[in-house]
Design a protein around this motif. Structure first.
Motif, PDB file in Angstrom:
ATOM      1  N   VAL A   9      13.436  19.851  10.938  1.00 31.86           N
ATOM      2  CA  VAL A   9      13.684  20.329   9.586  1.00 31.86           C
ATOM      3  C   VAL A   9      15.103  19.954   9.139  1.00 31.86           C
ATOM      4  O   VAL A   9      15.319  19.532   7.999  1.00 31.86           O
ATOM      5  N   MET A  10      16.069  20.063  10.041  1.00 34.91           N
ATOM      6  CA  MET A  10      17.447  19.692   9.695  1.00 34.91           C
ATOM      7  C   MET A  10      17.545  18.190   9.395  1.00 34.91           C
ATOM      8  O   MET A  10      18.225  17.789   8.447  1.00 34.91           O
ATOM      9  N   ALA A  11      16.871  17.365  10.184  1.00 34.42           N
ATOM     10  CA  ALA A  11      16.922  15.917   9.954  1.00 34.42           C
ATOM     11  C   ALA A  11      16.373  15.570   8.571  1.00 34.42           C
ATOM     12  O   ALA A  11      16.985  14.792   7.829  1.00 34.42           O
ATOM     13  N   TRP A  12      15.235  16.141   8.212  1.00 32.49           N
ATOM     14  CA  TRP A  12      14.652  15.874   6.887  1.00 32.49           C
ATOM     15  C   TRP A  12      15.567  16.411   5.792  1.00 32.49           C
ATOM     16  O   TRP A  12      15.731  15.777   4.750  1.00 32.49           O
ATOM     17  N   THR A  13      16.167  17.575   6.021  1.00 37.55           N
ATOM     18  CA  THR A  13      17.066  18.165   5.022  1.00 37.55           C
ATOM     19  C   THR A  13      18.317  17.309   4.837  1.00 37.55           C
ATOM     20  O   THR A  13      18.718  17.021   3.707  1.00 37.55           O
ATOM     21  N   TYR A  14      18.931  16.892   5.948  1.00 36.48           N
ATOM     22  CA  TYR A  14      20.120  16.043   5.859  1.00 36.48           C
ATOM     23  C   TYR A  14      19.805  14.728   5.154  1.00 36.48           C
ATOM     24  O   TYR A  14      20.674  14.106   4.574  1.00 36.48           O
ATOM     25  N   ASP A  15      18.569  14.321   5.219  1.00 36.01           N
ATOM     26  CA  ASP A  15      18.175  13.061   4.592  1.00 36.01           C
ATOM     27  C   ASP A  15      17.786  13.232   3.126  1.00 36.01           C
ATOM     28  O   ASP A  15      17.290  12.301   2.502  1.00 36.01           O
ATOM     29  N   GLY A  16      17.985  14.429   2.592  1.00 37.01           N
ATOM     30  CA  GLY A  16      17.812  14.637   1.158  1.00 37.01           C
ATOM     31  C   GLY A  16      16.458  15.155   0.712  1.00 37.01           C
ATOM     32  O   GLY A  16      16.185  15.197  -0.479  1.00 37.01           O
ATOM     33  N   PHE A  17      15.616  15.551   1.641  1.00 35.67           N
ATOM     34  CA  PHE A  17      14.308  16.080   1.274  1.00 35.67           C
ATOM     35  C   PHE A  17      14.399  17.580   1.043  1.00 35.67           C
ATOM     36  O   PHE A  17      15.149  18.277   1.720  1.00 35.67           O
ATOM     37  N   ARG A  18      13.630  18.074   0.075  1.00 36.81           N
ATOM     38  CA  ARG A  18      13.610  19.504  -0.263  1.00 36.81           C
ATOM     39  C   ARG A  18      12.605  20.233   0.621  1.00 36.81           C
ATOM     40  O   ARG A  18      11.669  19.612   1.136  1.00 36.81           O
ATOM     41  N   PRO A  19      12.785  21.563   0.775  1.00 31.17           N
ATOM     42  CA  PRO A  19      11.873  22.326   1.635  1.00 31.17           C
ATOM     43  C   PRO A  19      10.390  22.120   1.325  1.00 31.17           C
ATOM     44  O   PRO A  19       9.583  21.981   2.251  1.00 31.17           O
ATOM     45  N   GLN A  20      10.011  22.082   0.050  1.00 27.32           N
ATOM     46  CA  GLN A  20       8.592  21.886  -0.276  1.00 27.32           C
ATOM     47  C   GLN A  20       8.106  20.502   0.149  1.00 27.32           C
ATOM     48  O   GLN A  20       6.973  20.354   0.608  1.00 27.32           O
ATOM     49  N   GLU A  21       8.957  19.493  -0.010  1.00 32.19           N
ATOM     50  CA  GLU A  21       8.587  18.144   0.438  1.00 32.19           C
ATOM     51  C   GLU A  21       8.439  18.117   1.958  1.00 32.19           C
ATOM     52  O   GLU A  21       7.484  17.534   2.493  1.00 32.19           O
ATOM     53  N   ILE A  22       9.380  18.752   2.645  1.00 35.61           N
ATOM     54  CA  ILE A  22       9.350  18.790   4.109  1.00 35.61           C
ATOM     55  C   ILE A  22       8.094  19.505   4.580  1.00 35.61           C
ATOM     56  O   ILE A  22       7.423  19.062   5.521  1.00 35.61           O
ATOM     57  N   GLU A  57       0.805  -1.221   0.000  1.00 33.19           N
ATOM     58  CA  GLU A  57       0.000   0.000   0.000  1.00 33.19           C
ATOM     59  C   GLU A  57       0.844   1.280   0.000  1.00 33.19           C
ATOM     60  O   GLU A  57       0.325   2.359  -0.279  1.00 33.19           O
ATOM     61  N   ILE A  58       2.116   1.184   0.339  1.00 40.34           N
ATOM     62  CA  ILE A  58       2.969   2.358   0.526  1.00 40.34           C
ATOM     63  C   ILE A  58       3.484   2.839  -0.825  1.00 40.34           C
ATOM     64  O   ILE A  58       4.095   2.071  -1.567  1.00 40.34           O
ATOM     65  N   THR A  59       3.252   4.109  -1.121  1.00 44.80           N
ATOM     66  CA  THR A  59       3.685   4.657  -2.415  1.00 44.80           C
ATOM     67  C   THR A  59       5.023   5.393  -2.329  1.00 44.80           C
ATOM     68  O   THR A  59       5.741   5.457  -3.318  1.00 44.80           O
ATOM     69  N   THR A  60       5.349   5.959  -1.183  1.00 45.60           N
ATOM     70  CA  THR A  60       6.637   6.650  -0.998  1.00 45.60           C
ATOM     71  C   THR A  60       7.296   6.112   0.273  1.00 45.60           C
ATOM     72  O   THR A  60       7.191   6.710   1.344  1.00 45.60           O
ATOM     73  N   PRO A  61       7.970   4.984   0.165  1.00 46.64           N
ATOM     74  CA  PRO A  61       8.464   4.299   1.364  1.00 46.64           C
ATOM     75  C   PRO A  61       9.444   5.109   2.217  1.00 46.64           C
ATOM     76  O   PRO A  61       9.383   5.046   3.436  1.00 46.64           O
ATOM     77  N   ARG A  62      10.357   5.846   1.604  1.00 46.06           N
ATOM     78  CA  ARG A  62      11.322   6.640   2.401  1.00 46.06           C
ATOM     79  C   ARG A  62      10.589   7.643   3.282  1.00 46.06           C
ATOM     80  O   ARG A  62      10.890   7.780   4.464  1.00 46.06           O
ATOM     81  N   THR A  63       9.658   8.354   2.707  1.00 46.78           N
ATOM     82  CA  THR A  63       8.891   9.336   3.463  1.00 46.78           C
ATOM     83  C   THR A  63       8.024   8.642   4.509  1.00 46.78           C
ATOM     84  O   THR A  63       7.964   9.061   5.667  1.00 46.78           O
ATOM     85  N   TRP A  64       7.378   7.566   4.115  1.00 45.77           N
ATOM     86  CA  TRP A  64       6.468   6.852   4.999  1.00 45.77           C
ATOM     87  C   TRP A  64       7.179   6.352   6.249  1.00 45.77           C
ATOM     88  O   TRP A  64       6.700   6.580   7.364  1.00 45.77           O
ATOM     89  N   VAL A  65       8.319   5.662   6.093  1.00 45.41           N
ATOM     90  CA  VAL A  65       8.989   5.113   7.284  1.00 45.41           C
ATOM     91  C   VAL A  65       9.539   6.214   8.176  1.00 45.41           C
ATOM     92  O   VAL A  65       9.556   6.069   9.399  1.00 45.41           O
ATOM     93  N   ARG A  66       9.979   7.332   7.605  1.00 45.02           N
ATOM     94  CA  ARG A  66      10.467   8.439   8.425  1.00 45.02           C
ATOM     95  C   ARG A  66       9.337   9.078   9.219  1.00 45.02           C
ATOM     96  O   ARG A  66       9.506   9.431  10.381  1.00 45.02           O
ATOM     97  N   THR A  67       8.190   9.196   8.602  1.00 40.05           N
ATOM     98  CA  THR A  67       7.035   9.753   9.301  1.00 40.05           C
ATOM     99  C   THR A  67       6.595   8.826  10.430  1.00 40.05           C
ATOM    100  O   THR A  67       6.373   9.275  11.566  1.00 40.05           O
ATOM    101  N   VAL A  68       6.490   7.544  10.148  1.00 43.16           N
ATOM    102  CA  VAL A  68       6.077   6.574  11.160  1.00 43.16           C
ATOM    103  C   VAL A  68       7.116   6.486  12.280  1.00 43.16           C
ATOM    104  O   VAL A  68       6.768   6.454  13.470  1.00 43.16           O
ATOM    105  N   ALA A  69       8.391   6.474  11.928  1.00 42.90           N
ATOM    106  CA  ALA A  69       9.453   6.400  12.939  1.00 42.90           C
ATOM    107  C   ALA A  69       9.473   7.661  13.802  1.00 42.90           C
ATOM    108  O   ALA A  69       9.677   7.584  15.021  1.00 42.90           O
TER     109      ALA A  69
END
Length: 195
Positions: free
Chosen positions: A152-165, A83-95
């Motif tokens: 915000v720094m954790a998401w940024t260090y993990d390669g996510f862009r400001p709009q995604e964050i 069911e997961i469409t964006t696994p990297r984002t999904w596991v970070r959100t759940v974690a």
């Protein structure tokens, strides 16, 4: 180069894509083709678990708590994998939520500290990076930031862009950029200009 970035820079796939990007594409293809997905999850787990732990450590979680929250998120991801469409984002959100629940239920007890000694002889690559003096200093500096800036720094260090964050956290892109700017300014002052 940042210690965590240095750890993952060798993990590049062909055609200039990172392993994570390749896994995202592979997962989408597998999910749409209704093919057996277990090997794809195993690859995702192997690559992303250490990165997920570092992500949580940057948010202020001690290593042991980060490992617990990351494992909890991965177990849930395995259950819901098709069911997961964006696994990297999904596991970070759940974690992140799992870490928040742990923090809320236990507060900040003394046993939740990041300075627990690890056996250097048995340390894997992640543990060696986490034990490096440079990385410990970076974690200590990041953990002095307000919670939103750490996030915000954790998401940024993990390669996510400001709009995604912004979308993930439910805040505006301007709020993300402002928090990122403030965090970087504070870290530059704290670390003597090195960031």
């Amino acid at each position: 180069m940042h210690a965590v970035t240095a750890l993952w820079s060798p993990l590049l796939c062909t055609q200039g894509a990172t392993v994570s990007e390749s896994l995202e594409r592979s997962h989408r293809r597998t999910a749409t083709a209704d093919v057996y997905v277990k090997p794809v999850f195993e690859d995702f787990f192997r690559v992303e678990l250490p990165r997920l732990i570092v992500f949580l450590v940057y948010q202020g979680a001690p290593s042991a708590a980060a490992e617990d929250a990351a494992q909890e998120a991965m177990v849930e991801a395995y259950r819901k994998w098709p069911e997961i469409t964006t696994p990297r984002t999904w596991v970070r959100t759940v974690a992140s939520r799992a870490w928040g629940r742990l923090l809320g239920s236990k507060g900040l007890p003394g046993e939740l500290s990041n300075d627990a000694p690890h056996a250097a002889a048995n340390a894997g690559p992640l543990e060696k990076v986490l034990q490096s003096e440079q990385h410990r200093d970076a974690i200590a500096a990041i953990q002095q930031l307000p919670a939103r800036q750490r996030q915000v720094m954790a998401w940024t260090y993990d390669g996510f862009r400001p709009q995604e964050i912004a979308q993930i956290l439910g805040i505006t892109g301007d709020d993300v950029r402002a928090n990122l700017y403030k965090a970087r300014q504070t870290l530059r002052k704290t670390r003597g200009g090195a960031l």
